[in-house]
Scaffold this motif. Structure first.
Motif, PDB file in Angstrom:
ATOM      1  N   VAL A  80       9.996  -4.037   9.689  1.00  0.00           N
ATOM      2  CA  VAL A  80       9.346  -2.914   9.230  1.00  0.00           C
ATOM      3  C   VAL A  80       9.143  -2.939   7.660  1.00  0.00           C
ATOM      4  N   LEU A  83       5.449  -1.862   6.792  1.00  0.00           N
ATOM      5  CA  LEU A  83       4.924  -0.697   7.951  1.00  0.00           C
ATOM      6  C   LEU A  83       4.013   0.027   6.851  1.00  0.00           C
ATOM      7  N   ALA A  89       7.269   3.133  14.299  1.00  0.00           N
ATOM      8  CA  ALA A  89       8.054   2.150  15.006  1.00  0.00           C
ATOM      9  C   ALA A  89       9.310   2.412  15.596  1.00  0.00           C
TER      10      ALA A  89
END
Length: 393
Positions: A80, A83, A89
């Motif tokens: 992440v 991200l 997610a």
């Protein structure tokens, strides 16, 4: 702050919606509707049209600060660190032995990362995150003023509902966006996000709304006016089980590792554990199983004998020939499949095994759903390399 210090508030939908029946005592989704008088009809509507489910039992955590994503990347299983804005997610927190402690969904919107998880884990997860801050520029905050509504059904991505929420037609799984204003003040307005589909074949669309708790009645009215049918937690759970999607502490136990619950994969694979990222707690177990071993158990969908009035309970044993081979997870009645359950069973159990769910002497006959059973006879890459070095074919 103790794990029992925050309990989900009773949802206002229970008192304002006709026919609302609360979840049973001890249910893992307290304070919300189990159904609205027609549980099987609600499942049918969610599968074929559009429904809204009150999931305000879920706890929400806010992560603020410029290092929130890079910090979270180092202590959790998902990739992440980069991200993008308005993307989501799924993620796990593991213990030192690679066993699953927490499963949560995260969404980054306007330089704030929002996490939500089951009611019983919101405080423990917050406390763990706060303990792990050290010198990072991030501030975890438990947001009891925010919660979740969920839309389910083939019509939630089109027509009046999509227009109300301003969801683009090409928004794929884990895309997120700001919700339109319901009022004009400085409070958070919330956001929508597209989640992986559920139902048989995993074809039924799902869209979550993370909204201020005080706005639940207003959003409920807006969504039902736009055509969404009220559906209880029973309907959502039935479609989730039919899809074979595990829920923490129902379909998992204290020994569960990510491979067993089908949580392996990055966001592109709709998983919660990225296999190509840096160190995090429990990574050694994940890597070892992925490269040179196999998970000792697998998640299966069980069809239960519908002629029996008895139902196994979560945590009951699954047995074959009088020998325990697994544990029962979520048990639910499905509007088409009848009584079904998720279960963790030993990898060696064949798809056609005659099973008993519950007491081996008096439990319910069960069979594994062969359509979801994936026989994995491939040799992991690491094991294949070891075999070559040892001269094995």
């Amino acid at each position: 702050m103790s794990a029992d210090s925050v309990q989900p508030a009773r949802s206002p939908i229970l008192s304002s919606t006709s026919g609302a029946v609360p979840t049973p005592d001890g249910d893992p989704s307290p304070g919300v509707a189990w159904h609205y008088g027609d549980p099987l009809g609600e499942q049918r509507a969610a599968s074929r049209t559009a429904s809204v489910v009150d999931r305000s039992d879920r706890g929400v955590i806010e992560l603020a600060g410029p290092e929130r994503l890079t910090w979270l990347h180092t202590i959790s299983s998902q990739h992440v660190s980069d991200l993008p804005d308005r993307r989501s997610a799924e993620n796990l927190s593991l213990d030192l032995n690679g066993r699953v402690e927490d499963h949560f969904v995260l969404t980054d919107v306007d330089e704030v990362t929002w996490l939500d998880t089951g009611a019983e884990r919101s405080v423990p997860l917050h406390d763990f995150l706060a303990k792990m801050v050290f010198w990072a520029q991030v501030t975890p905050a438990l947001r009891t003023d925010m919660t979740v509504l969920t839309l389910v059904g083939p019509q939630v991505r089109s027509g009046a509902i999509a227009e109300l929420l301003d969801i683009p037609a090409d928004a794929d799984v884990y895309t997120a966006g700001n919700l339109p204003e319901l009022h004009h003040d400085d409070e958070p307005l919330g956001f929508w996000r597209v989640m992986p589909p559920i139902g048989e074949g995993r074809t039924t669309p799902v869209v979550d709304l993370v909204v201020p708790r005080d706005d639940i009645p207003r959003w409920w009215k807006e969504l039902t006016t736009a055509g969404a049918h009220p559906a209880g937690a029973w309907a959502f759970e039935a479609l989730r089980v039919a899809a074979g999607r595990a829920r923490l502490h129902l379909d998992t136990d204290e020994r569960t590792i990510p491979h067993e619950a089908e949580w392996i994969g990055g966001p592109q694979e709709q998983g919660a554990v990225h296999l190509d990222k840096g160190c995090y707690r429990g990574q050694e177990t994940v890597s070892r199983v992925a490269n040179i071993g196999r998970a000792p158990r697998r998640l299966v969908l069980l069809h239960l004998d519908g002629s029996s009035d008895a139902r196994p309970a979560t945590g009951d044993p699954v047995s074959a020939g009088g020998r325990t081979v697994g544990r029962v997870g979520t048990v639910v009645d499905h509007f088409e499949l009848g009584p079904i359950a998720l279960a963790l069973v030993k990898r060696s159990v064949p798809a056609d095994a005659d099973l008993i769910a519950g007491d081996p002497a008096s439990g319910t006959a069960a069979r594994i759903d062969g359509d979801r059973y994936i026989s994995d006879d491939t040799v992991p890459a690491g094991r294949a390399a070891q075999d070559r070095l040892r001269g094995r074919s």
